[in-house]
Design an enzyme around this catalytic site. Sequence first.
Site, PDB file in Angstrom:
ATOM      1  N   THR A 169     -39.004  27.748 -10.604  1.00 58.83           N
ATOM      2  CA  THR A 169     -39.309  26.404 -10.119  1.00 58.83           C
ATOM      3  C   THR A 169     -39.546  25.595 -11.381  1.00 58.83           C
ATOM      4  O   THR A 169     -40.053  26.142 -12.375  1.00 58.83           O
ATOM      5  CB  THR A 169     -40.571  26.370  -9.219  1.00 58.83           C
ATOM      6  OG1 THR A 169     -41.693  26.755 -10.001  1.00 58.83           O
ATOM      7  CG2 THR A 169     -40.456  27.290  -8.010  1.00 58.83           C
ATOM      8  N   HIS A 170     -39.140  24.349 -11.383  1.00 57.97           N
ATOM      9  CA  HIS A 170     -39.229  23.499 -12.588  1.00 57.97           C
ATOM     10  C   HIS A 170     -38.469  24.119 -13.768  1.00 57.97           C
ATOM     11  O   HIS A 170     -38.818  23.884 -14.918  1.00 57.97           O
ATOM     12  CB  HIS A 170     -40.683  23.259 -13.005  1.00 57.97           C
ATOM     13  CG  HIS A 170     -41.583  22.863 -11.873  1.00 57.97           C
ATOM     14  ND1 HIS A 170     -41.754  21.545 -11.494  1.00 57.97           N
ATOM     15  CD2 HIS A 170     -42.333  23.610 -11.011  1.00 57.97           C
ATOM     16  CE1 HIS A 170     -42.599  21.506 -10.465  1.00 57.97           C
ATOM     17  NE2 HIS A 170     -42.944  22.736 -10.142  1.00 57.97           N
TER      18      HIS A 170
ATOM     19  N   GLU B  72     -18.291  22.710 -15.612  1.00 51.75           N
ATOM     20  CA  GLU B  72     -18.642  21.345 -16.043  1.00 51.75           C
ATOM     21  C   GLU B  72     -17.794  20.304 -15.315  1.00 51.75           C
ATOM     22  O   GLU B  72     -18.287  19.256 -14.900  1.00 51.75           O
ATOM     23  CB  GLU B  72     -18.460  21.203 -17.558  1.00 51.75           C
ATOM     24  CG  GLU B  72     -19.505  21.983 -18.348  1.00 51.75           C
ATOM     25  CD  GLU B  72     -19.176  22.048 -19.828  1.00 51.75           C
ATOM     26  OE1 GLU B  72     -18.721  21.045 -20.392  1.00 51.75           O
ATOM     27  OE2 GLU B  72     -19.365  23.121 -20.420  1.00 51.75           O
TER      28      GLU B  72
ATOM     29  N   LYS C  50     -16.273  29.355 -29.921  1.00 52.14           N
ATOM     30  CA  LYS C  50     -16.696  28.804 -28.636  1.00 52.14           C
ATOM     31  C   LYS C  50     -15.899  29.331 -27.445  1.00 52.14           C
ATOM     32  O   LYS C  50     -14.692  29.502 -27.518  1.00 52.14           O
ATOM     33  CB  LYS C  50     -16.580  27.269 -28.658  1.00 52.14           C
ATOM     34  CG  LYS C  50     -17.599  26.571 -29.524  1.00 52.14           C
ATOM     35  CD  LYS C  50     -19.041  26.784 -29.091  1.00 52.14           C
ATOM     36  CE  LYS C  50     -19.413  25.992 -27.866  1.00 52.14           C
ATOM     37  NZ  LYS C  50     -19.474  24.546 -28.103  1.00 52.14           N
TER      38      LYS C  50
ATOM     39  N   SER D 149     -12.717  25.693 -28.031  1.00 50.23           N
ATOM     40  CA  SER D 149     -12.942  24.450 -28.763  1.00 50.23           C
ATOM     41  C   SER D 149     -11.857  24.326 -29.827  1.00 50.23           C
ATOM     42  O   SER D 149     -11.403  25.322 -30.377  1.00 50.23           O
ATOM     43  CB  SER D 149     -14.326  24.483 -29.407  1.00 50.23           C
ATOM     44  OG  SER D 149     -14.351  23.671 -30.556  1.00 50.23           O
TER      45      SER D 149
ATOM     46  N   ASN E 255     -16.174  27.988 -23.628  1.00 57.87           N
ATOM     47  CA  ASN E 255     -16.914  26.978 -22.867  1.00 57.87           C
ATOM     48  C   ASN E 255     -16.705  27.082 -21.361  1.00 57.87           C
ATOM     49  O   ASN E 255     -15.612  27.410 -20.902  1.00 57.87           O
ATOM     50  CB  ASN E 255     -16.497  25.579 -23.328  1.00 57.87           C
ATOM     51  CG  ASN E 255     -16.874  25.321 -24.770  1.00 57.87           C
ATOM     52  OD1 ASN E 255     -17.884  25.823 -25.257  1.00 57.87           O
ATOM     53  ND2 ASN E 255     -16.047  24.563 -25.472  1.00 57.87           N
TER      54      ASN E 255
ATOM     55  N   ASN F 179      -2.400  -2.066  13.164  1.00 50.89           N
ATOM     56  CA  ASN F 179      -3.855  -1.856  13.099  1.00 50.89           C
ATOM     57  C   ASN F 179      -4.278  -0.565  13.811  1.00 50.89           C
ATOM     58  O   ASN F 179      -5.060   0.215  13.273  1.00 50.89           O
ATOM     59  CB  ASN F 179      -4.588  -3.053  13.702  1.00 50.89           C
ATOM     60  CG  ASN F 179      -4.274  -4.336  12.957  1.00 50.89           C
ATOM     61  OD1 ASN F 179      -3.675  -4.297  11.878  1.00 50.89           O
ATOM     62  ND2 ASN F 179      -4.661  -5.475  13.509  1.00 50.89           N
TER      63      ASN F 179
ATOM     64  N   SER G 208       0.829  -1.223   0.000  1.00 50.81           N
ATOM     65  CA  SER G 208       0.000   0.000   0.000  1.00 50.81           C
ATOM     66  C   SER G 208       0.855   1.262   0.000  1.00 50.81           C
ATOM     67  O   SER G 208       0.329   2.368   0.096  1.00 50.81           O
ATOM     68  CB  SER G 208      -0.932  -0.006   1.216  1.00 50.81           C
ATOM     69  OG  SER G 208      -0.186  -0.155   2.410  1.00 50.81           O
TER      70      SER G 208
ATOM     71  N   TYR H 225      -9.764  -5.834  12.800  1.00 55.77           N
ATOM     72  CA  TYR H 225      -9.127  -5.394  11.557  1.00 55.77           C
ATOM     73  C   TYR H 225      -9.212  -6.477  10.485  1.00 55.77           C
ATOM     74  O   TYR H 225      -9.032  -7.666  10.754  1.00 55.77           O
ATOM     75  CB  TYR H 225      -7.647  -5.026  11.799  1.00 55.77           C
ATOM     76  CG  TYR H 225      -6.954  -4.596  10.522  1.00 55.77           C
ATOM     77  CD1 TYR H 225      -7.046  -3.281  10.072  1.00 55.77           C
ATOM     78  CD2 TYR H 225      -6.238  -5.504   9.740  1.00 55.77           C
ATOM     79  CE1 TYR H 225      -6.449  -2.883   8.888  1.00 55.77           C
ATOM     80  CE2 TYR H 225      -5.634  -5.108   8.560  1.00 55.77           C
ATOM     81  CZ  TYR H 225      -5.743  -3.798   8.137  1.00 55.77           C
ATOM     82  OH  TYR H 225      -5.158  -3.417   6.963  1.00 55.77           O
TER      83      TYR H 225
END
Length: 458
Positions: free
Chosen positions: A155-156, A290, A283, A277, A285, A110, A23, A317
């Site tokens: 709303t919506h 995003e 463009k 782009s 962006n 541990n 690890s 453990y």
Amino acid sequence: MAKLWEGRFGKETDAGVNSFNSSIFFDKTLIEEDITGSIAHAEMLGATGIIAAEDAELIVNGLNGILADIKSGILVIDEKAEDVHTFVESVLTERIGAAGKKLHTARSRNDQVALDTRIYVKKKIVSVKNKILRLIKTLVKTAEENIGIIMPGYTHLQRAQPVAFSHYMLAYVNMFMRDKSRLEDCCKRADYLPLGSAALAGTSYPIDRFYVAEKLGFGHVCANSLDGVSDRDFVIEFIFCLSTVMMHLSRLSEEIILWNSSEFGFIELDDAFSTGSSIMPQKKNPDVAELARGKTGRVYGDLMAILTVMKGLPLAYNKDMQEDKEALFDAVDTVEICLPVVAGMIDTMTVRADNMEKAAQKGFINATDVADYLTKKGVPFRDAYKCSGALVAECIKQGKTLNELPLSEYKKFNNLFENDIYRETDIKNCAEKRTSYGGGSNQSVKIQISEIKPFLTE
Ligand code: ARG
């Protein structure tokens, strides 16, 4: 590098198993926490007489030297070690000789790894909180600088009622304030020292766990050794808090993406926070927003990963728990990279008040106010609502807004309408009338800002 557990084995570990088991590639992140924890442990061993004071001193000096050399880059982490704990102990023994072999008295990896992870989580809670605070300050500043601007509230995703743009910003401030306080709560449960649980059952050495807790700044000591080594609730809770931060960032990002489109045109992102782009020269962006939205999925994945790892694990453990770290580090790194860049994006965007106000003129967002007008003159709300709906239908037929419909037309629907209906349905006035506590008027915004400000100095 030699293992910490050789002795009963008659064979070399299979090469594939070695790399599967190892690890160090990710738990090297915990080297500072590991050394800090070991120093406190060694000091306790010396103070209680479990090891000689001179040995404890040698160990502490050796560990401090390792930490300094790691920080300066003189010492490089050897990825042939099984894990960070093995690496530190091996280097220590190499450097100070026999005393180094006494460090692991009354301790297991541990409880050691549980300790390292808790120190890490407590530290990261502070740094994430600071980054949230920076974003909150940016949002408050944006709200303050733009007092007076009215936009349609939705709303919506349909225009609903007018609100102050600053009110919108402050809605996000409230979310991030909750995120901050959630992290503070999470810290309360992370603040328990697991060291001294040893492998699972505690130890027969006369250790002083409270001494170690105090040295390391832990408020409490885990009260049950089985739980101490096998609890990862604090990791789950922390990643949940981070997931909620990301969820809020993704909602804010989504607004920014919509508002930055030419269809909305409510804001314009700064060139420094936009990308182009490769094929479409025109463009610009909103990639930052995003990506922040997209990375939310990644942090949720980290949360699901650790929840699933922990499901059904018997005490105490199990090696499964080694899988907590990559998810944890990834979630922390992701949130820590997103928060400042989103703050920068908000800080540099241009607010297009004219487009917001233009949009607020359309969509009959003052229809509720027409109903309220009648209600205030004694018409039951449900009847007033119907009348306003019929007026909206009439406006659609005539291609007019509620403000353009002549009073004679209003009177056909209800004789209670008078000339003051035009002031009552003026969009700015509609927003400004909503002075109820927490409402969307600029007056309410000013109160909200004054109430938030004392919390921004922490
Ligand atoms: N690398 C291990 C982990 O992250 C450290 C603890 C190892 N303990 C053990 N009994 N093998 O969980």
